[in-house]
Design an enzyme around this catalytic site. Sequence first.
Site, short mmCIF file in Angstrom:
data_model
loop_
_atom_site.label_atom_id
_atom_site.label_comp_id
_atom_site.label_asym_id
_atom_site.label_seq_id
_atom_site.Cartn_x
_atom_site.Cartn_y
_atom_site.Cartn_z
N ARG A 177 -3.68 12.56 -1.26
CA ARG A 177 -4.24 11.32 -0.70
C ARG A 177 -4.43 11.38 0.81
O ARG A 177 -5.24 10.63 1.36
CB ARG A 177 -3.40 10.10 -1.12
CG ARG A 177 -3.57 9.76 -2.59
CD ARG A 177 -2.71 8.58 -2.99
NE ARG A 177 -1.30 8.85 -2.80
CZ ARG A 177 -0.53 9.51 -3.67
NH1 ARG A 177 -1.05 9.97 -4.79
NH2 ARG A 177 0.74 9.73 -3.41
N GLU B 158 14.78 14.63 -3.87
CA GLU B 158 16.03 14.06 -4.39
C GLU B 158 16.67 15.05 -5.38
O GLU B 158 17.87 15.27 -5.34
CB GLU B 158 15.69 12.74 -5.09
CG GLU B 158 16.90 11.85 -5.21
CD GLU B 158 16.53 10.49 -5.78
OE1 GLU B 158 15.33 10.17 -5.82
OE2 GLU B 158 17.46 9.78 -6.20
P1 AMP Z 1 8.13 11.53 1.63
O1 AMP Z 1 8.18 13.03 1.70
O2 AMP Z 1 9.31 10.95 0.93
O3 AMP Z 1 7.90 10.91 2.99
O4 AMP Z 1 6.89 11.15 0.71
C1 AMP Z 1 5.61 11.14 1.24
C2 AMP Z 1 4.60 11.65 0.25
O5 AMP Z 1 4.77 11.12 -1.04
C3 AMP Z 1 3.21 11.23 0.71
O6 AMP Z 1 2.33 12.33 0.54
C4 AMP Z 1 2.86 10.06 -0.18
O7 AMP Z 1 1.52 10.17 -0.65
C5 AMP Z 1 3.82 10.11 -1.34
N1 AMP Z 1 4.59 8.86 -1.53
C6 AMP Z 1 5.93 8.73 -1.41
N2 AMP Z 1 6.34 7.49 -1.71
C7 AMP Z 1 5.21 6.79 -2.01
C8 AMP Z 1 4.97 5.43 -2.39
N3 AMP Z 1 5.96 4.52 -2.54
N4 AMP Z 1 3.71 5.06 -2.63
C9 AMP Z 1 2.68 5.94 -2.49
N5 AMP Z 1 2.86 7.25 -2.13
C10 AMP Z 1 4.11 7.67 -1.90
#
Ligand code: AMP
Length: 174
Positions: free
Chosen positions: A62, A99
């Site tokens: 995305r 996780e």
């Molecule tokens: P993180 O590594 O935990 O910061 O997760 C970020 C990645 O996961 C990004 O590429 C987002 O597209 C996706 N992502 C994580 N949580 C969400 C959420 N609640 N809604 C949409 N996309 C998410």
Amino acid sequence: MTTPEELKQYVRDVPDYPQKGIIFRDITPLLGDRRIFAEVVGLMSKAWAARPPDLVAAIEARGFIPGSAIAVKLGCGFVPIRKTGKLPWTTVMESYELEYGTDSLEVHSDAIQPGQSVLIVDDVLATGGTASAAVRLMRKLGADVVGVQVLIELGYLEGRKRLQDVKLVSEIVY
Ligand code: AMP
């Protein structure tokens, strides 16, 4: 000008997707509105327009959507950062903790020349694991990472804490 609170009306909250307890922030309503999509691309470009980087590097999948539009707006090249095994040529990899287990990001080894300035773009910053791995990956290739631009920051997950050594800009905070 649409305020951040008004922009939230174009983000659909999907509870328990892709797993129980997660509220997925679905940006497809925002992308589907030509006025709001253009405004968001403008907002996400703003902090970087005075000194545009050489390249925008966006994170699969995305992140590619606003990322490529921002690259055109800023007059930069575009670099896709992809999940393992998707890129056809020689790659450099960076892993990060999930996780349960680990995940990896890859980029073509010739995508960035040492010293080139790079802006990293994604749609959502959650725990910050993905974006911080992207920063490390770009630096492995000798990039000067000027910052990380996301559309949505999930403040309650404190991802910002993992990106303390880089400028981080978000447009909508939950
Ligand atoms: P993180 O590594 O935990 O910061 O997760 C970020 C990645 O996961 C990004 O590429 C987002 O597209 C996706 N992502 C994580 N949580 C969400 C959420 N609640 N809604 C949409 N996309 C998410």
